[in-house]
Motif scaffolding. Structure first.
Motif, mmCIF file in Angstrom:
data_model
loop_
_atom_site.group_PDB
_atom_site.id
_atom_site.type_symbol
_atom_site.label_atom_id
_atom_site.label_comp_id
_atom_site.label_asym_id
_atom_site.label_seq_id
_atom_site.Cartn_x
_atom_site.Cartn_y
_atom_site.Cartn_z
ATOM 1 N N ASN A 226 0.801 -1.217 0.000
ATOM 2 C CA ASN A 226 0.000 0.000 0.000
ATOM 3 C C ASN A 226 0.843 1.282 0.000
ATOM 4 O O ASN A 226 0.759 2.097 0.937
ATOM 5 C CB ASN A 226 -0.949 0.007 1.205
ATOM 6 N N ASP A 228 2.171 5.062 -0.698
ATOM 7 C CA ASP A 228 1.542 6.371 -0.888
ATOM 8 C C ASP A 228 1.835 6.924 -2.277
ATOM 9 O O ASP A 228 1.039 7.681 -2.835
ATOM 10 C CB ASP A 228 2.077 7.373 0.143
ATOM 11 N N SER A 256 -3.032 3.176 -2.009
ATOM 12 C CA SER A 256 -3.290 4.601 -1.788
ATOM 13 C C SER A 256 -2.771 5.416 -2.961
ATOM 14 O O SER A 256 -3.409 6.370 -3.402
ATOM 15 C CB SER A 256 -2.608 5.054 -0.488
ATOM 16 N N LYS A 260 -5.301 7.710 -5.323
ATOM 17 C CA LYS A 260 -5.150 9.162 -5.300
ATOM 18 C C LYS A 260 -4.305 9.701 -6.456
ATOM 19 O O LYS A 260 -4.066 10.908 -6.533
ATOM 20 C CB LYS A 260 -4.537 9.589 -3.967
#
Length: 294
Positions: A226, A228, A256, A260
């Motif tokens: 995961n 960023d 993530s 995003k």
């Protein structure tokens, strides 16, 4: 050093996902390269052509490999076919020195050069910031310009010491992508990217997962890591169809970074060059990650 930022935001899909892209970086150089014992050099080792230029020794450079794509080198002939050495192309230029590294091949071509009396010097590859000094020392020593090499290393070391570490701590995963060959690898410990990610005070998620430089990545592993931010090379991103294609790869959309749109793309010849452009690259990577994490 005058640090130049070449950051651009490129819209990549109708969902307004954008990629932070680093296309270039300013190189550190020394003004007076002094003299060298070599006069006709072909640079095939990764980053060796760039280092010769930063040493002030471009006039002795008569050939380069296809991966050396910096603008300052565009007038230097490419002597490889793809990434393969072509002995005939080199011999006709009559070099007095050819710089290679472990990735230079095929071995048969190197053997042909040696049999024709061409001096071959193997340069150590750089995968960490501390390796930059070793690579410069090898190249400077090979061309008989050791004092110039010392001066360049000192200048680069000074610039690296001035890179300030912000408290960002982003989790970053480096993906090596070659969509045409269905190659999707996760960068781990020793990939080279781990050194850069550490330099910007972030966490290399792949290095936490694997002790190998590169390992095949599964949807489950990527989702569990995961990250960023996902770090890729620009051509690798293009090879999978841009950000939309990257998000379609197994596991990416569940991270993530995928959700995003936190993608950082760096020019292929720049990311793992570990040379005179690396200090500016680090500054740009830090700024890009900060922008993505807003």
């Amino acid at each position: 050093m005058a640090l130049a930022t070449a950051l651009s935001l490129t819209a990549c899909s109708s969902s307004e996902v954008a990629v932070q892209e680093i296309k270039a970086a300013a190189a550190i150089s020394i003004e007076d390269g002094g003299t060298s014992s070599a006069t006709r050099v072909i640079a095939l080792a990764n980053g060796s052509a760039e280092i010769l230029v930063s040493l002030g020794l471009k006039p002795i450079l008569i050939g380069r490999d296809i991966a050396s794509t910096e603008e300052v080198l565009l007038d230097i002939p490419i002597v490889t076919s793809g990434h393969q050495v072509v002995a005939e192309n080199i011999l006709k230029l009559n070099p007095d020195l050819v710089l290679i590294d472990d990735a230079t091949g095929p071995l048969a071509a190197i053997k042909t050069l040696r049999e024709n009396g061409i001096k071959i010097v193997q340069v150590r590859q750089a995968w960490t910031l501390s390796d930059i000094n070793l690579k410069i020392a090898d190249i400077a020593g090979a061309v008989g310009a050791i004092p110039s090499g010392v001066a360049l290393s000192e200048k680069i070391n000074q610039s690296l010491s001035e890179v300030k570490k912000a408290d960002r701590k982003a989790r970053i995963a480096f993906l090596y992508l070659r969509g045409g060959n269905s190659i999707y690898l996760l960068g781990g410990k020793g990939s080279g990217a781990d050194s850069l990610i550490t330099a910007i005070n972030s966490v290399d998620a792949g290095a936490e997962f694997s002790k190998d430089p590169f390992t095949p990545v599964s949807a489950e592993v990527l989702a569990e890591l995961n990250p960023d931010v996902i770090l890729v090379m620009s051509k690798g991103l293009a090879s999978v169809g841009g950000v939309a294609g990257l998000k379609a790869l197994p596991g990416v959309a569940q991270t993530s970074a995928g959700k995003k749109g936190r993608i950082l793309a760096v020019d292929d010849s720049l990311l793992l060059s570990f040379g005179p452009r690396t200090p500016d690259l680090i500054l740009q990577m830090a700024a890009s990650v900060d922008e993505l994490m807003k």
